[in-house]
Write an enzyme that holds these catalytic residues in place. Structure first.
Site, PDB file in Angstrom:
ATOM      1  N   ASN A  43       0.873  -1.184   0.000  1.00  0.00           N
ATOM      2  CA  ASN A  43       0.000   0.000   0.000  1.00  0.00           C
ATOM      3  C   ASN A  43       0.905   1.229   0.000  1.00  0.00           C
ATOM      4  O   ASN A  43       1.537   1.528   1.017  1.00  0.00           O
ATOM      5  CB  ASN A  43      -0.884  -0.038   1.261  1.00  0.00           C
ATOM      6  CG  ASN A  43      -1.650   1.256   1.454  1.00  0.00           C
ATOM      7  OD1 ASN A  43      -1.783   2.070   0.547  1.00  0.00           O
ATOM      8  ND2 ASN A  43      -2.168   1.457   2.664  1.00  0.00           N
ATOM      9  N   LYS A  55       0.073   4.245  -0.137  1.00  0.00           N
ATOM     10  CA  LYS A  55      -0.561   5.399   0.513  1.00  0.00           C
ATOM     11  C   LYS A  55      -0.405   6.637  -0.380  1.00  0.00           C
ATOM     12  O   LYS A  55      -0.459   6.521  -1.595  1.00  0.00           O
ATOM     13  CB  LYS A  55       0.021   5.629   1.907  1.00  0.00           C
ATOM     14  CG  LYS A  55       0.063   4.368   2.750  1.00  0.00           C
ATOM     15  CD  LYS A  55       0.315   4.662   4.184  1.00  0.00           C
ATOM     16  CE  LYS A  55       0.558   3.359   4.931  1.00  0.00           C
ATOM     17  NZ  LYS A  55       0.374   3.478   6.351  1.00  0.00           N
ATOM     18  N   HIS A  82      -9.390   1.153   5.328  1.00  0.00           N
ATOM     19  CA  HIS A  82      -8.079   1.347   5.975  1.00  0.00           C
ATOM     20  C   HIS A  82      -8.251   2.310   7.148  1.00  0.00           C
ATOM     21  O   HIS A  82      -9.028   3.263   7.070  1.00  0.00           O
ATOM     22  CB  HIS A  82      -7.080   1.907   4.949  1.00  0.00           C
ATOM     23  CG  HIS A  82      -5.659   1.842   5.441  1.00  0.00           C
ATOM     24  ND1 HIS A  82      -5.168   2.725   6.371  1.00  0.00           N
ATOM     25  CD2 HIS A  82      -4.640   0.981   5.158  1.00  0.00           C
ATOM     26  CE1 HIS A  82      -3.900   2.419   6.629  1.00  0.00           C
ATOM     27  NE2 HIS A  82      -3.561   1.354   5.898  1.00  0.00           N
ATOM     28  N   GLU A 111      -6.550   4.648   8.197  1.00  0.00           N
ATOM     29  CA  GLU A 111      -6.277   6.065   7.910  1.00  0.00           C
ATOM     30  C   GLU A 111      -7.492   6.725   7.267  1.00  0.00           C
ATOM     31  O   GLU A 111      -7.726   7.920   7.448  1.00  0.00           O
ATOM     32  CB  GLU A 111      -5.021   6.178   7.029  1.00  0.00           C
ATOM     33  CG  GLU A 111      -3.769   5.868   7.853  1.00  0.00           C
ATOM     34  CD  GLU A 111      -2.573   5.392   7.055  1.00  0.00           C
ATOM     35  OE1 GLU A 111      -2.609   5.477   5.815  1.00  0.00           O
ATOM     36  OE2 GLU A 111      -1.612   4.919   7.691  1.00  0.00           O
ATOM     37  N   GLU A 149      -5.136  -5.069  10.887  1.00  0.00           N
ATOM     38  CA  GLU A 149      -4.079  -4.077  11.061  1.00  0.00           C
ATOM     39  C   GLU A 149      -4.308  -3.315  12.360  1.00  0.00           C
ATOM     40  O   GLU A 149      -5.118  -2.368  12.397  1.00  0.00           O
ATOM     41  CB  GLU A 149      -4.100  -3.073   9.906  1.00  0.00           C
ATOM     42  CG  GLU A 149      -3.930  -3.683   8.538  1.00  0.00           C
ATOM     43  CD  GLU A 149      -3.377  -2.673   7.550  1.00  0.00           C
ATOM     44  OE1 GLU A 149      -2.307  -2.942   7.019  1.00  0.00           O
ATOM     45  OE2 GLU A 149      -4.002  -1.617   7.343  1.00  0.00           O
ATOM     46  N   GLY A 197       2.780   2.021  10.606  1.00  0.00           N
ATOM     47  CA  GLY A 197       3.753   3.096  10.399  1.00  0.00           C
ATOM     48  C   GLY A 197       4.504   3.500  11.653  1.00  0.00           C
ATOM     49  O   GLY A 197       5.148   4.544  11.693  1.00  0.00           O
ATOM     50  N   SER A 243       3.662  -2.367  10.232  1.00  0.00           N
ATOM     51  CA  SER A 243       5.120  -2.345  10.362  1.00  0.00           C
ATOM     52  C   SER A 243       5.800  -3.663   9.967  1.00  0.00           C
ATOM     53  O   SER A 243       6.820  -4.051  10.539  1.00  0.00           O
ATOM     54  CB  SER A 243       5.531  -1.935  11.786  1.00  0.00           C
ATOM     55  OG  SER A 243       5.112  -0.613  12.059  1.00  0.00           O
TER      56      SER A 243
END
Ligand code: PEP
Length: 256
Positions: free
Chosen positions: A10, A12, A93, A95, A169, A175, A214
């Site tokens: 991904n 992003k 996701h 985010e 996730e 991240g 990560s």
């Protein structure tokens, strides 16, 4: 029949045309790992060019709108992604749930639209650190699964065609360089699998459950060997071939 592990990068909101060179390197190397399904989800701006640049790996979007078309400035529909040759789309996701306040219902509508457009779907779920510390991780993820899994017409056929994957996730692992403990990953994947069995009965086996948060070349071996982990959704470590390829290698099993 067992399915291949699924390793998805991904990108992003990263990537310019110069990064197509990385995609080409990943694609060339992918040909050495036919036992791994590999894909990249670049920003919308690069999907078309990346599609042209690669042949062995899948290409997908990072989000889609739930409607097919209409007055939704700045949005892109699943049908549009399919039209430019995307194979799949990531929905839900963390985010997007955070930045765009996407509810489970909104994520479900996107997933349904994507399946209707013929795309594969990677549905993301995961708890925050506060939720884990409060002992609520499985309850939170269970609620996300129940609320955002697509239902209804066509879903069983889509699953039978292996067009649905779930990415677990943990939000606090994305991240941050912090990876969930292997025993917690195993427990959560088993909990997600139980929900899939409850929702889809025998068809559940075709849904792969990926871990994300990560993942890198060093920790991928242990994570991908963990029970119930059938692939990985990778952010930072998918931006270069040098970082991504060791993860793919870790997913590859020697062919008899
Ligand atoms: C992600 O973007 O889904 C992700 C897991 O990111 P990272 O690998 O950078 O934690």
């Amino acid at each position: 029949m067992t399915q291949r592990p699924y390793i998805v990068g991904n990108w992003k909101m990263n990537g310019s045309r110069t990064m197509l060179a990385e995609a080409r390197s990943i694609d060339r190397a992918a040909q050495r790992y036919p036992d791994v399904e590999i894909a990249l989800a670049p920003p919308f701006t690069l999907i078309d060019a990346l599609r042209e640049a690669v042949s062995a790996i899948g290409v997908g979007g990072q989000d889609c709108h739930a409607e097919v078309k209409g007055a939704h400035t700045g949005d892109v529909s699943a049908a549009m992604l399919a039209d430019i040759g995307a194979d799949f789309v990531i929905v839900g996701h963390s985010e997007r749930r955070r930045d765009h306040k996407e509810s489970n219902a909104a994520v479900r509508a996107k997933a349904k639209a994507a399946l209707a457009a013929g795309l594969g779907v990677i549905l993301c779920v995961g708890e925050t650190l506060a939720e884990r510390d409060a002992g609520k991780a499985e309850a939170v993820v269970g609620k996300q699964i129940d609320g955002s899994l697509p239902k209804g017409e066509g879903i069983v056929e889509a699953i039978a065609a292996a067009r649905l994957a779930i990415a677990y996730e943990p939000v606090w692992a994305i991240g941050t360089g912090r990876v969930a403990a292997i025993e917690d990953v195993i427990a959560m994947h088993a909990a997600v699998r139980a929900r899939l069995i409850a929702a889809f009965g025998d068809s559940h086996a075709k849904v792969r459950i990926l871990y994300g948060g990560s993942v890198n070349g060093e920790n991928a071996g242990a994570l991908l060997a963990a029970e119930g982990v059938e692939g990985a959704l990778v952010g930072g470590a998918s931006l270069t071939a040098d970082a991504f390829l060791p993860i793919i290698a870790a997913a590859s099993r020697p062919i008899d």
